[in-house]
Write a protein that holds these residues in place. Structure first.
Motif, short mmCIF file in Angstrom:
data_model
loop_
_atom_site.label_atom_id
_atom_site.label_comp_id
_atom_site.label_asym_id
_atom_site.label_seq_id
_atom_site.Cartn_x
_atom_site.Cartn_y
_atom_site.Cartn_z
N ALA A 66 -1.44 2.89 -5.48
CA ALA A 66 -0.02 3.08 -5.80
C ALA A 66 0.26 3.46 -7.25
O ALA A 66 1.13 4.28 -7.51
CB ALA A 66 0.76 1.82 -5.44
N TYR A 70 3.04 6.36 -8.35
CA TYR A 70 4.39 6.00 -8.79
C TYR A 70 4.59 6.09 -10.29
O TYR A 70 5.71 6.07 -10.77
CB TYR A 70 4.75 4.60 -8.27
CG TYR A 70 5.04 4.64 -6.80
CD1 TYR A 70 6.29 5.03 -6.34
CD2 TYR A 70 4.06 4.35 -5.87
CE1 TYR A 70 6.55 5.13 -4.99
CE2 TYR A 70 4.31 4.43 -4.52
CZ TYR A 70 5.55 4.83 -4.08
OH TYR A 70 5.81 4.93 -2.75
N THR A 158 5.56 -0.29 -10.84
CA THR A 158 5.06 0.45 -9.68
C THR A 158 5.64 -0.14 -8.39
O THR A 158 6.15 0.59 -7.53
CB THR A 158 3.52 0.39 -9.63
OG1 THR A 158 2.99 1.04 -10.78
CG2 THR A 158 2.99 1.06 -8.37
N GLU A 159 5.54 -1.45 -8.25
CA GLU A 159 6.04 -2.09 -7.03
C GLU A 159 7.54 -1.87 -6.83
O GLU A 159 8.00 -1.59 -5.73
CB GLU A 159 5.75 -3.59 -7.07
CG GLU A 159 4.29 -3.92 -6.97
CD GLU A 159 4.00 -5.40 -7.14
OE1 GLU A 159 3.02 -5.86 -6.55
OE2 GLU A 159 4.75 -6.09 -7.86
N GLN A 162 8.38 1.72 -5.86
CA GLN A 162 8.08 1.94 -4.45
C GLN A 162 9.16 1.31 -3.56
O GLN A 162 9.63 1.94 -2.61
CB GLN A 162 6.72 1.36 -4.09
CG GLN A 162 6.35 1.62 -2.65
CD GLN A 162 5.00 1.05 -2.26
OE1 GLN A 162 4.58 0.03 -2.78
NE2 GLN A 162 4.34 1.71 -1.34
N SER A 163 9.58 0.09 -3.89
CA SER A 163 10.60 -0.55 -3.06
C SER A 163 11.95 0.15 -3.19
O SER A 163 12.76 0.13 -2.26
CB SER A 163 10.72 -2.05 -3.38
OG SER A 163 11.31 -2.27 -4.63
N GLU A 165 12.37 3.26 -3.17
CA GLU A 165 12.36 4.34 -2.17
C GLU A 165 12.87 3.86 -0.82
O GLU A 165 13.34 4.66 -0.02
CB GLU A 165 10.95 4.90 -2.00
CG GLU A 165 10.49 5.76 -3.15
CD GLU A 165 9.15 6.41 -2.90
OE1 GLU A 165 8.47 6.05 -1.92
OE2 GLU A 165 8.79 7.28 -3.71
#
Length: 196
Positions: A66, A70, A158-159, A162-163, A165
């Motif tokens: 990831a 990202y 990064t996390e 992604q969330s 999105e």
């Protein structure tokens, strides 16, 4: 139970106080927390980091996959192997903290994570309210200002990108991207300073 779902819950302890925020991310103002609250949080996170466990909060395979995707907007290679791991709550945000006395809720995701993960997560959920983000950085600077802490910030960003999105905390994206750039350039500068 016919045609339905059955759930089981276990109560370990009663929480005192109220959650600091009804949402994970702060959206309006810095919470009025005392110096004692912050000291208790630092003590709790320090103690938790020394607990040995086989549980995992963040997986290296996720980071490898990831982070380059990202954080590609940074324009350079993103490190994916943290130097140090420790035990973390794994979901430390404002809706999982209580006050006026410190309480930490929602422990089902605890386990190993990059050092500084919890501090980085709380900071990331504060970036929408700059005075609160500054306070988190001041109070948790011992870990956030370290090489491991900066890496943990990139992991958390990064996390959250992604969330976002999936529609979670979309309002934080511009500030998260800005913070990723600040952290990345600081990591580059620190690396260049060591190479000289």
């Amino acid at each position: 139970m016919e045609g339905g779902n059955a759930y089981k819950a276990e109560l370990y302890d009663h929480a005192v106080g109220e959650t600091v925020s009804p949402t994970a991310a702060l959206v309006t103002a810095e919470p009025p927390l005392t110096a004692t609250w912050w000291s208790d949080l630092r003590t709790a996170l320090s103690g938790l980091s020394t607990v040995h466990t086989d549980r995992t909060a963040v997986r290296q395979a996720y980071l490898d996959r990831a982070m380059p995707n990202y954080l590609a907007f940074l324009g350079g290679p993103v490190p994916t192997v943290p130097r140090a791991w420790s035990t973390a709550h794994g979901d430390l945000h404002w809706a999982n903290l209580t006050g006026p006395e410190l309480g930490i809720l929602d422990w089902e995701g605890w386990g190993t994570a990059p050092v500084g993960y919890d501090a980085a997560l709380l900071h990331a959920y504060s970036v929408g309210v700059p005075p609160a983000a500054d306070r988190v950085r001041d109070e948790l600077s011992a870990v956030l200002d370290s090489e491991s802490g900066r890496f943990a910030e990139l992991v958390v960003i990064t996390e959250l990108l992604q969330s976002a999105e999936r529609g979670d905390n979309v309002e934080l994206v511009p500030a998260l991207r800005q913070r990723a750039e600040e952290v990345w350039y600081r990591m580059i500068a620190d690396g260049a300073g060591r190479a000289q």
